[in-house]
Structure formats: structure tokens, C-alpha cells
Design a protein around this motif. Structure first.
Motif, PDB file in Angstrom:
ATOM      1  N   UNK A 111      31.481 -77.183 -50.168  1.00 52.61           N
ATOM      2  CA  UNK A 111      32.636 -76.718 -50.925  1.00 52.61           C
ATOM      3  C   UNK A 111      32.568 -75.212 -51.176  1.00 52.61           C
ATOM      4  N   UNK A 112      33.725 -74.555 -51.125  1.00 52.78           N
ATOM      5  CA  UNK A 112      33.785 -73.122 -51.409  1.00 52.78           C
ATOM      6  C   UNK A 112      34.771 -72.883 -52.542  1.00 52.78           C
ATOM      7  N   UNK A 113      34.914 -73.886 -53.410  1.00 55.81           N
ATOM      8  CA  UNK A 113      35.788 -73.719 -54.563  1.00 55.81           C
ATOM      9  C   UNK A 113      35.011 -73.081 -55.694  1.00 55.81           C
ATOM     10  N   UNK A 132      44.036 -67.458 -56.954  1.00 57.30           N
ATOM     11  CA  UNK A 132      43.096 -66.460 -56.452  1.00 57.30           C
ATOM     12  C   UNK A 132      43.167 -66.378 -54.931  1.00 57.30           C
ATOM     13  N   UNK A 146      46.031 -64.256 -54.046  1.00 53.26           N
ATOM     14  CA  UNK A 146      45.713 -62.835 -54.201  1.00 53.26           C
ATOM     15  C   UNK A 146      44.915 -62.344 -53.009  1.00 53.26           C
ATOM     16  N   UNK A 147      43.972 -63.148 -52.554  1.00 47.46           N
ATOM     17  CA  UNK A 147      43.135 -62.756 -51.420  1.00 47.46           C
ATOM     18  C   UNK A 147      43.974 -62.544 -50.163  1.00 47.46           C
ATOM     19  N   UNK A 159      43.444 -57.729 -54.740  1.00 50.65           N
ATOM     20  CA  UNK A 159      42.209 -58.494 -54.563  1.00 50.65           C
ATOM     21  C   UNK A 159      41.158 -58.023 -55.555  1.00 50.65           C
ATOM     22  N   UNK A 170      41.877 -59.390 -58.827  1.00 56.99           N
ATOM     23  CA  UNK A 170      41.579 -60.813 -58.862  1.00 56.99           C
ATOM     24  C   UNK A 170      40.093 -61.053 -59.085  1.00 56.99           C
ATOM     25  N   UNK A 204      39.247 -60.156 -62.621  1.00 53.14           N
ATOM     26  CA  UNK A 204      39.711 -61.173 -63.566  1.00 53.14           C
ATOM     27  C   UNK A 204      38.831 -62.409 -63.566  1.00 53.14           C
ATOM     28  N   UNK A 205      38.347 -62.757 -62.385  1.00 55.02           N
ATOM     29  CA  UNK A 205      37.510 -63.942 -62.270  1.00 55.02           C
ATOM     30  C   UNK A 205      36.245 -63.775 -63.108  1.00 55.02           C
ATOM     31  N   UNK A 215      37.239 -64.237 -66.728  1.00 58.37           N
ATOM     32  CA  UNK A 215      37.491 -65.659 -67.048  1.00 58.37           C
ATOM     33  C   UNK A 215      36.164 -66.402 -67.203  1.00 58.37           C
ATOM     34  N   UNK A 216      35.263 -66.170 -66.238  1.00 62.56           N
ATOM     35  CA  UNK A 216      33.960 -66.834 -66.295  1.00 62.56           C
ATOM     36  C   UNK A 216      33.252 -66.526 -67.599  1.00 62.56           C
ATOM     37  N   UNK A 243      34.951 -68.029 -70.728  1.00 63.74           N
ATOM     38  CA  UNK A 243      34.921 -69.484 -70.784  1.00 63.74           C
ATOM     39  C   UNK A 243      33.548 -69.991 -71.208  1.00 63.74           C
ATOM     40  N   UNK A 288      26.809 -71.059 -53.927  1.00 62.58           N
ATOM     41  CA  UNK A 288      27.794 -72.106 -54.214  1.00 62.58           C
ATOM     42  C   UNK A 288      28.895 -72.145 -53.170  1.00 62.58           C
ATOM     43  N   UNK A 289      29.027 -71.112 -52.356  1.00 66.19           N
ATOM     44  CA  UNK A 289      30.011 -71.155 -51.286  1.00 66.19           C
ATOM     45  C   UNK A 289      31.259 -70.320 -51.523  1.00 66.19           C
ATOM     46  N   UNK A 290      31.537 -69.971 -52.795  1.00 67.63           N
ATOM     47  CA  UNK A 290      32.785 -69.253 -53.062  1.00 67.63           C
ATOM     48  C   UNK A 290      32.821 -67.900 -52.360  1.00 67.63           C
ATOM     49  N   UNK A 302      35.827 -65.767 -50.054  1.00 67.93           N
ATOM     50  CA  UNK A 302      36.254 -64.380 -50.180  1.00 67.93           C
ATOM     51  C   UNK A 302      35.995 -63.604 -48.885  1.00 67.93           C
ATOM     52  N   UNK A 336      35.870 -56.262 -52.535  1.00 70.89           N
ATOM     53  CA  UNK A 336      35.314 -57.407 -53.244  1.00 70.89           C
ATOM     54  C   UNK A 336      34.171 -56.965 -54.149  1.00 70.89           C
TER      55      UNK A 336
END
Lengths: 335, 293
Positions: free
Chosen positions: A104-106, A118, A121-122, B28, B31, B34-35, B38-39, B42, B112-114, B118, B128
Motif C-alpha cells: 500500500x502507498x496510502x 493530495x 494536488x500531485x 505540490x 500539499x 499541509x500533510x 495535519x500529521x 492529529x 510505508x510506501x507513501x 509522491x 517534494x
């Protein structure tokens, strides 16, 4: 035998002439530290096709996908995605690609909608039409009611579906799915496939997928099997199966020798006598069974008709490859 | 089904193309920024816990040491001076944890893959990284601002212009630390190794920053190391900003400005050093990040 029309004919026929294929790879090679991972790969996937890419582990599948999505540069050869060269126009290629990776890449700390926003945006999607597009994609994969739920709380199947929705958000020409159902239970797997078929119907996207499940490969318009860095077979599932020839009929009779003679004489077949009985190859085996039973004068105890499966095709092609790479094991074993 | 969307020209040779590209990259960057925010917001627990350490430094270690000075002949005046001296360093310290956590978030995104999501997007990798660093610096500044709010307790006057100046300097220091974390993150890919390296690195970065004791009182070798540390200049700049607004100017050696030989480094140059370090480190990290697959 293989004149049966596929339900999903490639949409290429509907495209105007001159439309570049979704994927075009010619003479692609990739060498890592003197090791040839991919050695001369040619591939054409038409627009709108569902294309299955199969191969044993270490056959060069992952490397090929990495090159197709611009994450690796080929040592030689040329790849075009929707007419854009991966080497000279990687950005244009990336805009035309939707990717769903094995793992997963979420961002699990964000909500489903935030993940999609997001992504928008990318890919600099127009903000005006974004909310309805996000809603439509969530609806497509049946996640509308979990719009604002944290992805952390989603099941594996839901996460996978969300990734498919995200991969499609920017309307890519090609959706890459790298083993999209690995690690999912059979029920969830079936569900993901239901949504994938829905995706094809609604978004008319070319789908390129790898899988370890041959029943999934069966659903593709065309398949390519890669082994040892080369494509060893390519075609529709029916075409590939036809390469293996006709159906196999296994007979268990009261007198195999007599039955074998009769099969030769009356049916013009060429049976082989094995431990488990007789075995013949014939076109359309199931139709032949009643005639065989009536025409043999010896008692018939058991008849089995086996159609060649993709499993057989795969074993046939990759099995041969494996034997080729280890040429003379028997000599050593004899000592 | 229409698949072709209005998009800026890929080549970007026309003026609109260049502007479109810039706007896309900006979007971008925002974004990614912002991420990070948010992290951070939260995760309330992390927020609260990471405030604990600087508070402990200022109000337990600080007060303890201050009373020691007072007891050993300095008088109550010396005690107050020490707390005032310690304050800017504690602000930097408060910003440190969230700043370097950007580094671990890069490594974590990889794990984690995110990060892959990107990296395959049609954007420049430097965007980025820049978004990530600015996001981290913003989060770190917010964290520092909470400590800054308690400034009155150590005798710093509540003045808008002073606070604005301190926040700006704090943001610069936070950026420097964030970028340092990013440099380590793009070099070391394993999360466990990364955490060890960063923990080991951050100790000397704080202790050798003139945060707890003035450079003037250090032996030569220690002063040399401290002068090579960009954080030293950020802490010193903030210290002198505070001092400029303080009613009574303490005359102890605690507040002697950082000097090269006998030349006092001016405030502007100090900020330029911190800014320059951030820029160079960011360029290096971004180059490295762009190369990795």
C-alpha cells in the motif's frame, strides 16, 4: 477452438487510426551490475485492453514494471506510454499512468478523501471539478460512506479499492496494477475484481496487471508470460492454451491393450498406455466421450477429459525455461 | 469519455507553460507542507510529550542551576540572568524534536510506501523535499511558540515586535535543523539506523551550541566545535534579540556575544550563517533525493 470472441474486445478498434498504443516497448534491456534482468523485451498493449503480465519470481517482472512507470531507466531499447517516451518525456508519461503497487502507498493517517485530494494536488487536477470527481471515484469503488474515515481503520480490501480509485483520479491512459489482490482473502479478491470490471466499463482505461492467480489472468484480453528476462509467450488466453494442443482424454478400461487397438482402428487416435490407463489427445474431447464409450467393445470404468489451462501454459513455458538454464543436471546426478 | 485534461505544457517553453509549471510545483509543495501540519496536529499525544522536555530543561534544570549560581555568591540577580540566558536555547530545543522528526517522516514514508506515491507523480523531487522541510520547520516553530508563550516567567517582556522577531529567528533555526534531518534521511534509508544516527548527532548539536554555557567560558577545543555549529549563531541571535528589549541589561559574561577571535559576529551575519547553512544543506539533500529511485 479459439474462435470464441472475448467479451471485452480491445477498444483499439474504436480508436481513430494513428492513436498510439497504450504501451509500446521495443528491444528493452536492463542490466544491473552485469546481471541482465531484462533481455530484449517487445510489448504492445492497445488502448482499452486488459493485459495480464505473468512470470515466476525473479523473471524480470518487477524490473519491467519499474521501467514502464519511469522508476527505472532501460539500459537499451525504447518505451512509449500513450505515445510519450519514458526517457525523454517522463512527466508526460507519469501524467498518463495510474499506479497501484503491491504494497500500500496510502497515507493511513489521512482520510480517504484527503488521500484523493493530495493525489489531485500531485497531478495538478483542476480544483473546480475535483469534488464531484472524488465523489465519483469513491462511488466507483464503493467507498462513498467512508469518505471521511481514517484509512488506518480500513480493511485490506478497502485500502486496495481506495488505491484503485486514487490511481484513476487523474484519468490515466494506463492503470498499472502490481498483484492487486495479493494478500487478500478469496471473497475480498472477488470483490476487487468486480470493481475492476466496473472500472473498465466506466472509465475505459487500459489495465496492465501482474498476478499470481491464473483465474485472474484468464479474465485478461491478452497475456504475456515473461521468463528469464524475455517474453516467452504472448496472446489471448485461448490462443496460448491452443499452443498446448487438444484436450487430454484419460480412459480406464477392462482391457487397455484391446482398447488401445480399437482406438487406433476405429477412431484414428494415437493412445499411449500408462500406469493409470490410456491417454489420448483429441479436439473437443468432451464431445468424443459418448462415441468412445459406445464404440469400444471393452468395459470402460472411468473417463476424464482435461482442457489445457493457463496453468499448463505457464508451466509449459516457464518450465522449459528453467530446464534450459540448467542444461546438464542429470550427468552430475548419475555420479 | 474525455481523457485529455487542460494541463500546462510539458515542455514549459512558453511563458504560460513556465507559470503553469511553477503553479503546479507550488501546489505540490503546499500539499506536502499541509500533510506535515495535519500529521502533527492529529497526533496530540506527541505534541504534548515533546513539549515536556524543553519545559523540564527550563524550569527544572534551569531553575536548579540558577539557584546554584545564586547560592555560590551571584545573588538573586545572577539566578534570573541564567534563566534569561537559557531561554533562547530552550526555544531551539523545543523546536528540535519536531524538526528532526521530518527526517524520520521521510524515512517512514519510504518504509510505508507513501513516498512512492509522491515519487511517481509528475513533479520535481526537489519540490517534494522543500515542502517537507518547510512543513517540518513550520510545525517546529509552532511547538517553539508554545514555549515562547511562557516568556514572561523568565522576565522577557510581552511585546509584539520582540515576539515576531523571535519567531522569525526560531523559524530559521527550525529550518536549519529540519534540513539537517533531511540530509541524514536521504542518505540513510533504514529507519532504525536513521534514528540512532540522528539521536547521536542531535546531542552535540545542542550541547555545543552555547545554549547552556557561554562560548567565552569554554576551553579552546570546545569553543572551536561550538563556533562550527550553525545552531550556535541562531541561539546567540535570539539571545541578543531578547536582550535588546530587556529593561536591565545584564552585564555578566553570560551575555557576551559570540566572537571570532576578538570580533563580535553581528546579528545579521549570524542569521545569514544559519540561512546559508540551510540553503546549502537543502541543495545537497535535494540533489541526493533526486538521484535515488
Amino acid at each position: 477452438m479459439f474462435t470464441v470472441r472475448r467479451q471485452h474486445a480491445p477498444a483499439s478498434s474504436a480508436e481513430p487510426p494513428g492513436t498510439p498504443p497504450a504501451i509500446l516497448a521495443t528491444g528493452v534491456r536492463k542490466t544491473y551490475d552485469g546481471m541482465e534482468a531484462v533481455r530484449g523485451l517487445d510489448l504492445t498493449v492497445a488502448q482499452g485492453e486488459m493485459f495480464g503480465f505473468l512470470g515466476p519470481n525473479g523473471a524480470g517482472k518487477t524490473t519491467t514494471i519499474a521501467m514502464l512507470c519511469t522508476l527505472a531507466v532501460p539500459t537499451a531499447g525504447r518505451i512509449e506510454i500513450a505515445g510519450h517516451d519514458t526517457r525523454t518525456a517522463p512527466r508526460a508519461v507519469r501524467r498518463n499512468l495510474g499506479l497501484v503497487f503491491q504494497e500500500t502507498t496510502l497515507d493511513v493517517e489521512l482520510t480517504a478523501a484527503e488521500n484523493l485530494r493530495f493525489h489531485a494536488d500531485l497531478y495538478s487536477l483542476p480544483t473546480g471539478t475535483l469534488p464531484p470527481r472524488i465523489d465519483a471515484m469513491l462511488d466507483l469503488v464503493g467507498l462513498s460512506d467512508r469518505r471521511d474515515g481514517l484509512v488506518r481503520t480500513f480493511s485490506g480490501g478497502m485500502q486496495r479499492r481506495l488505491e484503485i480509485a486514487r490511481g484513476l483520479l487523474h484519468r490515466p491512459r494506463v492503470l498499472f496494477l502490481d498483484e492487486p489482490t495479493t494478500g487478500l482473502d478469496p471473497q475480498t479478491r472477488a470483490q476487487v475484481w468486480t470493481y475492476l470490471r466496473e472500472v473498465r466499463a466506466r472509465e475505459a482505461t487500459t489495465v496492465f496487471l501482474t498476478t499470481h492467480y491464473l483465474d485472474e489472468a484468464e479474465q485478461c484480453d491478452r497475456i504475456a508470460i515473461i521468463d528469464a528476462g524475455r517474453i516467452v509467450a504472448q496472446g489471448t488466453p485461448a490462443e496460448l492454451k491452443s499452443v498446448l494442443g487438444a484436450d487430454r482424454i484419460e480412459l480406464s478400461t477392462g482391457d487397455d491393450t484391446a482398447a488401445a487397438a480399437l482406438l487406433r482402428e476405429r477412431f484414428g487416435l494415437d493412445p499411449t498406455v500408462g500406469e493409470r490407463g490410456l491417454c489420448v489427445q483429441a479436439e473437443d474431447g468432451a464431445r468424443l466421450v459418448p462415441a468412445l464409450c459406445a464404440g469400444l467393445d471393452v468395459p470402460v470404468y472411468e473417463v476424464t477429459v482435461t482442457r489445457p489451462t493457463l496453468d499448463d501454459v505457464f508451466l509449459h513455458h516457464t518450465g522449459r525455461g528453467i530446464r534450459e538454464s540448467t542444461p546438464v543436471p542429470t550427468a552430475a546426478e548419475g555420479l | 469519455m474525455t481523457r485529455v485534461l487542460e494541463r500546462p505544457a510539458a515542455g514549459g517553453r512558453t511563458v504560460e507553460g513556465v507559470l503553469g509549471r511553477a503553479a503546479a510545483e507550488l501546489r505540490v509543495g503546499r500539499m506536502v507542507w499541509r500533510r506535515e501540519m495535519i500529521h502533527f496536529f492529529r497526533d496530540r499525544t506527541r505534541m504534548a510529550v515533546s513539549l515536556l522536555q524543553p519545559m523540564l530543561f527550563l524550569y527544572v534544570l534551569g531553575i536548579g542551576l540558577a539557584r546554584l549560581f545564586a547560592g555560590s555568591g551571584g545573588g538573586t540577580r545572577a539566578a534570573g540572568d541564567y534563566l534569561l540566558f537559557l531561554f533562547p536555547g530552550v526555544l531551539v530545543m523545543a523546536a528540535q524534536a519536531p524538526a528532526i522528526s521530518v527526517g524520520s517522516s521521510i524515512v517512514w514514508d519510504r518504509q510505508s510506501g507513501f513516498l512512492r506515491e509522491m515519487l511517481v507523480a509528475p513533479v520535481a523531487r526537489s519540490t517534494l523535499l522543500l515542502g517537507k522541510c518547510l512543513g517540518g520547520a513550520a510545525v517546529a516553530t509552532c511547538q517553539g511558540a508554545v514555549v515562547l508563550a511562557s516568556a514572561g516567567l523568565v522576565g522577557v517582556p510581552y511585546r509584539l515586535d520582540l515576539f515576531a522577531a523571535l519567531l522569525a529567528e526560531l523559524a530559521l533555526a527550525a529550518l536549519a535543523m529540519t534540513v539537517l534531518g533531511a540530509v541524514v534521511a536521504v542518505t540513510i534509508r533504514r529507519l532504525q539506523t536513521f534514528n540512532t544516527v540522528l539521536t547521536v548527532l542531535m546531542g552535540p548539536l545542542l550541547f555545543l551550541s552555547g545554549m547552556m554555557f557561554p562560548v567565552g567560558s569554554m576551553p579552546g577545543w570546545m569553543a572551536g566545535l561550538t563556533l562550527a555549529n550553525p545552531i550556535t549563531y541562531a541561539v546567540d541571535a535570539m539571545r541578543h534579540t531578547v536582550l535588546a528589549y530587556h529593561a536591565q541589561r545584564p552585564s555578566t559574561m553570560l551575555f557576551d556575544p559570540v566572537a571570532w577571535g576578538s570580533w563580535h559576529v553581528p546579528l545579521g551575519l549570524e542569521l545569514a550563517i544559519v540561512g546559508g547553512f540551510s540553503a546549502v544543506a537543502l541543495a545537497a539533500a535535494s540533489r541526493r533525493f533526486s538521484r535515488t529511485g
